[in-house]
Design an enzyme around this catalytic site. Structure first.
Site, mmCIF file in Angstrom:
data_model
loop_
_atom_site.group_PDB
_atom_site.id
_atom_site.type_symbol
_atom_site.label_atom_id
_atom_site.label_comp_id
_atom_site.label_asym_id
_atom_site.label_seq_id
_atom_site.Cartn_x
_atom_site.Cartn_y
_atom_site.Cartn_z
ATOM 1 N N CYS A 1 0.828 -1.257 0.029
ATOM 2 C CA CYS A 1 0.087 0.229 -0.059
ATOM 3 C C CYS A 1 1.059 1.232 -0.096
ATOM 4 O O CYS A 1 0.274 2.171 -0.320
ATOM 5 C CB CYS A 1 -0.947 -0.167 1.323
ATOM 6 S SG CYS A 1 -1.998 -1.406 1.351
ATOM 7 N N ASN B 1 -10.076 -0.319 0.903
ATOM 8 C CA ASN B 1 -8.614 -0.061 0.558
ATOM 9 C C ASN B 1 -8.116 -0.586 -0.716
ATOM 10 O O ASN B 1 -8.313 -1.912 -0.864
ATOM 11 C CB ASN B 1 -7.999 -0.781 1.945
ATOM 12 C CG ASN B 1 -6.530 -0.746 1.772
ATOM 13 O OD1 ASN B 1 -5.817 -0.490 0.791
ATOM 14 N ND2 ASN B 1 -6.193 -1.065 2.855
ATOM 15 N N HIS C 1 -3.284 7.240 2.615
ATOM 16 C CA HIS C 1 -3.605 5.921 2.110
ATOM 17 C C HIS C 1 -5.076 5.565 2.882
ATOM 18 O O HIS C 1 -5.244 6.035 4.061
ATOM 19 C CB HIS C 1 -2.668 4.964 2.547
ATOM 20 C CG HIS C 1 -3.044 3.445 2.554
ATOM 21 N ND1 HIS C 1 -3.895 3.107 1.248
ATOM 22 C CD2 HIS C 1 -3.079 2.232 3.272
ATOM 23 C CE1 HIS C 1 -4.123 1.754 1.521
ATOM 24 N NE2 HIS C 1 -3.583 1.411 2.541
HETATM 25 N N1 COA Z 1 -17.774 -7.921 11.294
HETATM 26 C C1 COA Z 1 -18.016 -8.014 12.618
HETATM 27 N N2 COA Z 1 -17.229 -8.397 13.405
HETATM 28 C C2 COA Z 1 -15.887 -8.520 13.246
HETATM 29 C C3 COA Z 1 -15.567 -8.035 11.916
HETATM 30 C C4 COA Z 1 -16.623 -8.117 11.045
HETATM 31 N N3 COA Z 1 -16.155 -7.765 9.662
HETATM 32 N N4 COA Z 1 -14.135 -8.448 11.931
HETATM 33 C C5 COA Z 1 -13.818 -8.601 13.170
HETATM 34 N N5 COA Z 1 -14.893 -8.684 13.870
HETATM 35 C C6 COA Z 1 -15.026 -8.804 15.483
HETATM 36 C C7 COA Z 1 -13.697 -9.540 15.778
HETATM 37 O O1 COA Z 1 -13.948 -10.815 15.952
HETATM 38 C C8 COA Z 1 -13.607 -9.204 17.521
HETATM 39 O O2 COA Z 1 -14.716 -9.993 18.047
HETATM 40 P P1 COA Z 1 -14.509 -10.546 19.592
HETATM 41 O O3 COA Z 1 -14.233 -9.194 20.495
HETATM 42 O O4 COA Z 1 -15.826 -11.382 19.784
HETATM 43 O O5 COA Z 1 -13.234 -11.001 19.552
HETATM 44 C C9 COA Z 1 -14.396 -7.893 17.327
HETATM 45 O O6 COA Z 1 -15.145 -7.689 15.883
HETATM 46 C C10 COA Z 1 -13.049 -6.704 17.397
HETATM 47 O O7 COA Z 1 -12.089 -7.219 16.579
HETATM 48 P P2 COA Z 1 -10.846 -6.149 16.234
HETATM 49 O O8 COA Z 1 -10.257 -6.713 15.232
HETATM 50 O O9 COA Z 1 -10.134 -5.874 17.633
HETATM 51 O O10 COA Z 1 -11.605 -4.902 15.691
HETATM 52 P P3 COA Z 1 -10.968 -3.470 15.358
HETATM 53 O O11 COA Z 1 -11.950 -2.449 15.821
HETATM 54 O O12 COA Z 1 -9.577 -3.424 15.484
HETATM 55 O O13 COA Z 1 -11.397 -3.400 13.642
HETATM 56 C C11 COA Z 1 -10.244 -3.522 11.570
HETATM 57 C C12 COA Z 1 -10.733 -4.218 12.779
HETATM 58 C C13 COA Z 1 -9.612 -4.528 10.587
HETATM 59 C C14 COA Z 1 -11.253 -2.747 11.094
HETATM 60 C C15 COA Z 1 -9.022 -2.522 12.048
HETATM 61 O O14 COA Z 1 -8.196 -3.264 13.130
HETATM 62 C C16 COA Z 1 -8.286 -2.110 11.148
HETATM 63 O O15 COA Z 1 -8.869 -1.266 10.339
HETATM 64 N N6 COA Z 1 -6.930 -2.327 11.200
HETATM 65 C C17 COA Z 1 -6.138 -1.676 10.315
HETATM 66 C C18 COA Z 1 -6.160 -2.629 9.020
HETATM 67 C C19 COA Z 1 -5.213 -2.008 7.827
HETATM 68 O O16 COA Z 1 -5.286 -1.005 7.606
HETATM 69 N N7 COA Z 1 -4.895 -3.158 6.965
HETATM 70 C C20 COA Z 1 -4.131 -2.669 5.803
HETATM 71 C C21 COA Z 1 -2.813 -2.146 5.966
HETATM 72 S S1 COA Z 1 -2.504 -1.342 4.441
#
Ligand code: COA
Length: 320
Positions: free
Chosen positions: A120, A276, A245
């Site tokens: 990215c 993304n 980004h």
């Molecule tokens: N729908 C519903 N629930 C979801 C889910 C979805 N699509 N994805 C994850 N969950 C759940 C998890 O299982 C977790 O459940 P639990 O509490 O029962 O274990 C809960 O939601 C929280 O998960 P978590 O991963 O801590 O959520 P978050 O607030 O960190 O959001 C992302 C997840 C992926 C949206 C976030 O971490 C993110 O955007 N990270 C950066 C990713 C990124 O930029 N990647 C590319 C880099 S270029």
């Protein structure tokens, strides 16, 4: 050998976007049986829908279309170009890269052409390489393409990952300029964290430690934006548009807060309908701001790309 001519300047003169016609909403994803919801995805990421390329739309074909549109925006053709750089991490095949085929497809057959994979972060890396090549006299006009077909690399049963990504391409035409139009790049990497996002060896889909990437992006990248401004000799107050980004709106919010961006700075929010798109994300978001008239030609924009590797890069550019 003759001494190199003194360094010239470079600038962006045209931008082009390719957004596939196919779209996938959050509701479409949950309707497929994935345990998620429109509400969860919107709240946690800001994404409402993303574009999905058709089976005959590829990294190369999308890149050709974006490049052709960027050339048209600049009033140029492929015959005016002598370098093509493709930033991508989603080619189906590792060899050969896609840049040479994009060059041929856009009417610039035979020119220097190669791919850059900084995930990215890729577009800002590629833009800096093009700018430096032009400044040093190795090229006179380059097309820098960011093109990704991420949906080829998604596991649609992995709800922590598949909801984030989309397909698309965008391109910028870069040429010699009398005035500075592309600042020096602020770039870096963190190889210790390579496993936090990517396609693991032996696997076939993108896997991610979302919270780890989120923490990194929200805590480590504001200094990179400051450094890019410092290298360009401008203050954040001189910037008209911030184009980070498009990984997650909450990351964009955190960056904007950490930078204490003045009210007049337009912050790119292309993620809502794009998701993304990795190396295509910064140029798509930038082209959207320019093409919708939200920013004016001649103003300054701060680009900031980051992602798997981990890698990051940013620079100040003058808006074409
Ligand atoms: N729908 C519903 N629930 C979801 C889910 C979805 N699509 N994805 C994850 N969950 C759940 C998890 O299982 C977790 O459940 P639990 O509490 O029962 O274990 C809960 O939601 C929280 O998960 P978590 O991963 O801590 O959520 P978050 O607030 O960190 O959001 C992302 C997840 C992926 C949206 C976030 O971490 C993110 O955007 N990270 C950066 C990713 C990124 O930029 N990647 C590319 C880099 S270029």
């Amino acid at each position: 050998m003759r001494a190199a001519t003194s360094l010239r300047h470079s600038r962006i003169v045209g931008l082009g976007e390719h957004r596939p016609a196919g779209t996938l909403t959050n509701d479409d994803i949950s309707a497929r049986g994935l345990d998620t919801s429109d509400e969860w995805i919107r709240t946690r990421t800001g994404i409402v829908s993303r574009h999905v390329a058709a089976s005959d739309e590829t990294v190369v074909s999308m890149g050709i279309d974006a490049a052709a549109k960027a050339l048209a925006a600049a009033g140029l053709t492929g015959a005016d170009v002598d370098l093509v750089i493709l930033a991508t991490c989603t080619m189906r095949n590792p060899i050969p890269g896609g840049a040479a085929r994009i060059a041929t497809g856009m009417g610039a057959a035979g020119v220097g052409a190669f791919d850059v994979n900084a995930a990215c972060g890729g577009f800002c890396y590629a833009l800096s390489i093009a700018s430096d090549a032009i400044r040093a006299g190795s090229a006179t006009r380059a097309v820098v393409v960011g093109s990704e077909k991420l949906t080829d690399w998604l596991d649609w049963t992995d709800r922590g990952t598949c909801i984030l990504f989309g397909d698309g391409a965008a391109a910028a035409v870069v040429e010699v300029s009398d005035e500075p139009g592309i600042g020096p790049v602020a770039w870096g990497s963190d190889g210790d964290a390579y496993a936090s996002v990517g396609v693991p060896e032996g696997d076939w889909a993108i896997r991610m430690d979302g919270p780890a990437v989120f923490r990194w992006a929200t805590t480590q990248l504001a200094p990179v934006a400051h450094r890019a401004c410092e290298l360009a000799g401008v203050e954040l107050a001189d910037i008209r548009a911030f184009v980070p980004h498009q990984a997650n709106n909450r990351i964009v919010d955190a960056l904007a807060r950490a930078l204490k961006l003045p009210d007049h700075v337009v912050v790119a929010r292309d993620i809502a309908t794009t998701g993304n798109t990795s190396a295509a994300s910064v140029p798509l978001a930038f082209a959207s701001l320019v093409n919708t008239g939200e920013v004016s030609s001649g103003d300054l924009a701060l680009l900031l790309a980051f992602g798997a590797g981990l890698t990051y890069a940013g620079q100040v550019v003058r808006i074409p």
